[in-house]
Design an enzyme around this catalytic site. Structure first.
Site, mmCIF file in Angstrom:
data_model
loop_
_atom_site.group_PDB
_atom_site.id
_atom_site.type_symbol
_atom_site.label_atom_id
_atom_site.label_comp_id
_atom_site.label_asym_id
_atom_site.label_seq_id
_atom_site.Cartn_x
_atom_site.Cartn_y
_atom_site.Cartn_z
ATOM 1 N NE ARG A 51 -1.552 -2.429 2.681
ATOM 2 C CZ ARG A 51 -1.657 -3.702 2.261
ATOM 3 N NH1 ARG A 51 -2.713 -4.098 1.628
ATOM 4 N NH2 ARG A 51 -0.698 -4.583 2.517
ATOM 5 C CB THR A 52 3.409 2.594 2.310
ATOM 6 O OG1 THR A 52 2.659 2.096 3.411
ATOM 7 C CG2 THR A 52 3.966 3.969 2.634
ATOM 8 N NE ARG A 99 7.102 0.699 4.852
ATOM 9 C CZ ARG A 99 5.881 0.159 4.815
ATOM 10 N NH1 ARG A 99 5.733 -1.116 4.474
ATOM 11 N NH2 ARG A 99 4.825 0.865 5.096
ATOM 12 C CG HIS A 154 3.319 3.779 8.608
ATOM 13 N ND1 HIS A 154 3.474 4.695 7.590
ATOM 14 C CD2 HIS A 154 2.941 2.604 8.012
ATOM 15 C CE1 HIS A 154 3.202 4.105 6.433
ATOM 16 N NE2 HIS A 154 2.881 2.845 6.657
ATOM 17 C CE LYS A 207 26.736 -2.471 -6.334
ATOM 18 N NZ LYS A 207 26.866 -1.297 -7.210
HETATM 19 N N1 CP Z 1 -0.352 -0.057 5.783
HETATM 20 C C1 CP Z 1 0.863 -0.311 5.267
HETATM 21 O O1 CP Z 1 1.880 0.334 5.666
HETATM 22 O O2 CP Z 1 0.884 -1.266 4.318
HETATM 23 P P1 CP Z 1 2.163 -1.721 3.478
HETATM 24 O O3 CP Z 1 3.132 -2.358 4.453
HETATM 25 O O4 CP Z 1 1.647 -2.675 2.451
HETATM 26 O O5 CP Z 1 2.785 -0.486 2.886
#
Ligand code: CP
Length: 309
Positions: A58-59, A108, A136, A87
């Protein structure tokens, strides 16, 4: 217009934002709904780099879709294995390199503090797209946007958060965000996965917070039930995960005593904590929540890149 300015800002923690600023992002997200359907060239020639050192559906995809819907472009990688970190390149050097190719970076990373560190080395804005078990923040904005869209308000609601409150980064950001509003929060988790003390210490000074192991007891009064998966990948010991696996399961029986207008949310992915038969109930709003990810991230990109005030 409120005195807010997002241009050039990093988005590291939801704690860095006031309620007024969050409301402004939610209003801007609403204004993105028609643009998400029809497209725009608001961010033409702008480039988003998505640097994902951990898996995501999603993100990453909603950030990239958001950029495309605003007329911009995307570069990046979806796993550390294919980047030069393989590396031995460190995060600081990765950021100092990618800032030459992009106007904004969504990061991320499995390590807590990684987004903050990246922002120290970057001359383009950094958006925290999830750091370890820490935070998040863009998911919390999506969660608030969804609550406001579904309920018409945030203030005055009774919100219950259930699942892995220790390792779940979305619930940390959501708890910080909700504590900026006038809500009552109930936290439901196994004993070993209770909300982190550092989060609890902050939110308890702002809103009423109750820790309650029994969902049945509180479900009749609950307006919003926010369900999370147990974060298997963050457990230091597989035996500890086995002890809590499958502790909570939302099914039609669970909803028997729930309000008819209960809103069930989940940041997804889910494993077994909401059974598929719940998906067809009017209370299940987690796939609409995933759609809302696009408009909220469109708003964030447009605001941080100065395309909208
Ligand atoms: N909600 C969420 O962060 O989903 P993903 O890990 O799929 O990005």
């Amino acid at each position: 217009m409120p005195n807010v300015n997002f241009q050039g800002r990093d988005i590291i923690s939801i704690e860095d934002f006031t309620q007024q600023e969050i409301n402004y992002i939610l209003d801007t997200s609403r204004s993105m709904e028609p643009i998400a359907k029809n497209g725009s060239d608001m961010l033409k020639r702008k480039i988003l780099a998505t640097l994902f050192f951990e898996p995501s559906t999603r993100t990453r995809l909603s950030f990239e879709a958001a950029m495309l819907k605003l007329g911009g472009n995307n570069i990046g990688f979806a796993e550390a294995e294919i980047a030069s970190v393989k590396k031995g390149e460190n995060l600081a050097d990765t950021i100092r390199t990618v800032q030459n190719y992009a106007d904004i970076i969504a990061l991320r990373h499995p390590l807590e503090g990684a987004a903050k560190l990246a922002a120290e080395f970057s001359n383009v804005p950094i958006i925290n797209a999830g750091t370890g078990a820490e935070e998040h923040p863009t998911q919390a904005l999506i969660d608030l946007y969804t609550i406001r869209k579904e309920k018409g308000k945030i203030d005055g609601l009774k919100i219950a958060v259930i699942g892995d409150l220790r390792y779940g980064r979305t619930v940390h950001s959501l708890a910080y965000a909700l504590a900026k509003y006038n809500v009552e929060l109930t936290l439901i988790s196994p004993e070993t996965l209770k909300m982190r003390r550092e989060v609890l210490n902050i939110i308890q000074t702002k809103i009423p917070v109750a820790e309650e192991p029994n969902l049945e007891k509180i479900i009749p009064q609950t307006d919003v039930l926010y369900v999370t998966r147990i974060q298997k990948e963050r457990f230091p010991d597989a035996a500890e995960y086995a002890k809590v696996k499958g502790t909570y399961r939302i099914d039609l029986k669970t909803l028997k005593n729930a309000k008819k207008d209960l809103t069930i949310l989940h940041p997804l992915p889910r494993i077994d904590e909401i059974v598929p038969e719940v998906d067809a109930t009017p209370q299940a709003r987690y796939f609409q929540q995933a759609w809302n990810g696009t408009v909220v991230r469109m708003a964030l990109l447009a605001l941080v890149l100065g395309a909208t005030k």
